[in-house]
Enzyme design. Structure first.
Site, PDB file in Angstrom:
ATOM      1  CE  LYS A  13      -4.216  -1.507   2.336  1.00  0.00           C
ATOM      2  NZ  LYS A  13      -5.031  -1.290   3.542  1.00  0.00           N
TER       3      LYS A  13
ATOM      4  NE  ARG B 151     -16.436   0.350   8.954  1.00  0.00           N
ATOM      5  CZ  ARG B 151     -15.513   0.626   8.067  1.00  0.00           C
ATOM      6  NH1 ARG B 151     -14.947   1.811   8.069  1.00  0.00           N
ATOM      7  NH2 ARG B 151     -15.150  -0.259   7.155  1.00  0.00           N
TER       8      ARG B 151
HETATM    9  O1  PNS Z   1      -7.450  -1.686   8.627  1.00  0.00           O
HETATM   10  P1  PNS Z   1      -7.485  -2.761   7.587  1.00  0.00           P
HETATM   11  O2  PNS Z   1      -6.688  -2.328   6.387  1.00  0.00           O
HETATM   12  O3  PNS Z   1      -8.878  -3.191   7.252  1.00  0.00           O
HETATM   13  O4  PNS Z   1      -6.741  -4.038   8.221  1.00  0.00           O
HETATM   14  C1  PNS Z   1      -6.586  -5.220   7.491  1.00  0.00           C
HETATM   15  C2  PNS Z   1      -5.639  -6.203   8.210  1.00  0.00           C
HETATM   16  C3  PNS Z   1      -4.332  -5.536   8.575  1.00  0.00           C
HETATM   17  C4  PNS Z   1      -6.307  -6.700   9.472  1.00  0.00           C
HETATM   18  C5  PNS Z   1      -5.417  -7.406   7.240  1.00  0.00           C
HETATM   19  O5  PNS Z   1      -5.042  -6.930   5.995  1.00  0.00           O
HETATM   20  C6  PNS Z   1      -4.356  -8.370   7.751  1.00  0.00           C
HETATM   21  O6  PNS Z   1      -4.583  -9.099   8.704  1.00  0.00           O
HETATM   22  N1  PNS Z   1      -3.176  -8.361   7.091  1.00  0.00           N
HETATM   23  C7  PNS Z   1      -2.014  -9.136   7.505  1.00  0.00           C
HETATM   24  C8  PNS Z   1      -1.726 -10.254   6.511  1.00  0.00           C
HETATM   25  C9  PNS Z   1      -2.619 -11.434   6.789  1.00  0.00           C
HETATM   26  O7  PNS Z   1      -2.634 -12.010   7.841  1.00  0.00           O
HETATM   27  N2  PNS Z   1      -3.404 -11.791   5.750  1.00  0.00           N
HETATM   28  C10 PNS Z   1      -4.378 -12.844   5.845  1.00  0.00           C
HETATM   29  C11 PNS Z   1      -5.647 -12.317   6.523  1.00  0.00           C
HETATM   30  S1  PNS Z   1      -6.909 -13.475   6.384  1.00  0.00           S
END
Ligand code: PNS
Length: 177
Positions: free
Chosen positions: A43, A92
């Site tokens: 990102k 939400r």
């Molecule tokens: O605030 P966000 O962007 O909605 O958070 C998303 C987040 C960080 C929780 C998610 O992208 C995440 O857990 N990323 C880490 C990589 C990971 O574990 N991916 C598999 C998730 S099922």
């Protein structure tokens, strides 16, 4: 009895009042809550990881059982590293549910012992997201009441470096905008 540690993972770019509402709720039911900012090289965040960490540390400093950390890799692996039993996520609206359910079930597949706990923020934040806050701020709209004052100020400085310079000058002469 063993302490129940939970992580609250996210991008927090920037932290909003909805995030803080969830931190407050989470801090009341978990012994320790770790706000975990994802270090996501893919990102292109508006705020650097260090900025987000600093802001969240300041904003959560009143909660004695909350700390802020950063992580990369899988959320489940990070949870295991810090000894967390739960992942806290905010829901939400119905539209969040599908994505959140997918993530929660994938995390359960990867690490069956880790529970995902969903909490609802206060209704006044039910439409709020970091993405909308960034967009509204970038297009000159007001984000008052949606983010803490400090984040509002940092956003204004970020989007208009001239304001930052003004504030630095004022703080040198003892004034504040
Ligand atoms: O605030 P966000 O962007 O909605 O958070 C998303 C987040 C960080 C929780 C998610 O992208 C995440 O857990 N990323 C880490 C990589 C990971 O574990 N991916 C598999 C998730 S099922």
């Amino acid at each position: 009895m063993k302490k129940v540690v939970a992580i609250y993972p996210g991008s927090f770019d920037p932290p909003t009042n909805g995030h803080l509402d969830l931190v407050e709720r989470g801090s009341k039911i978990f012994d320790e809550l770790v706000v975990a900012i994802l270090r996501n090289a893919e990102k292109d965040p508006l705020f650097s990881l260090a900025d987000r960490k600093r802001m969240l540390e300041e904003l959560t400093s009143d909660f004695k059982n909350v700390r802020v950390d950063t992580f990369d890799g899988l959320t489940v692996d990070y949870a295991a590293r810090v000894g967390a039993k739960a992942v806290l996520r905010g829901i939400r609206a119905i539209s969040d549910y599908e994505y959140e359910l997918q993530m929660a079930l994938m995390n359960r597949k990867l690490h069956p012992e880790l529970e995902t706990v969903f909490m609802m923020p206060a209704e006044q934040y039910s439409y709020l997201s970091s993405r909308l806050v960034r967009e509204v701020a970038q297009l000159g709209g007001s984000i008052k009441d949606l983010v803490p004052e400090m984040v509002e100020r940092r956003l204004r400085e970020k989007l208009d470096p001239a304001i930052k310079l003004q504030n630095v000058r004022k703080s040198r002469t003892g004034k504040r905008s």
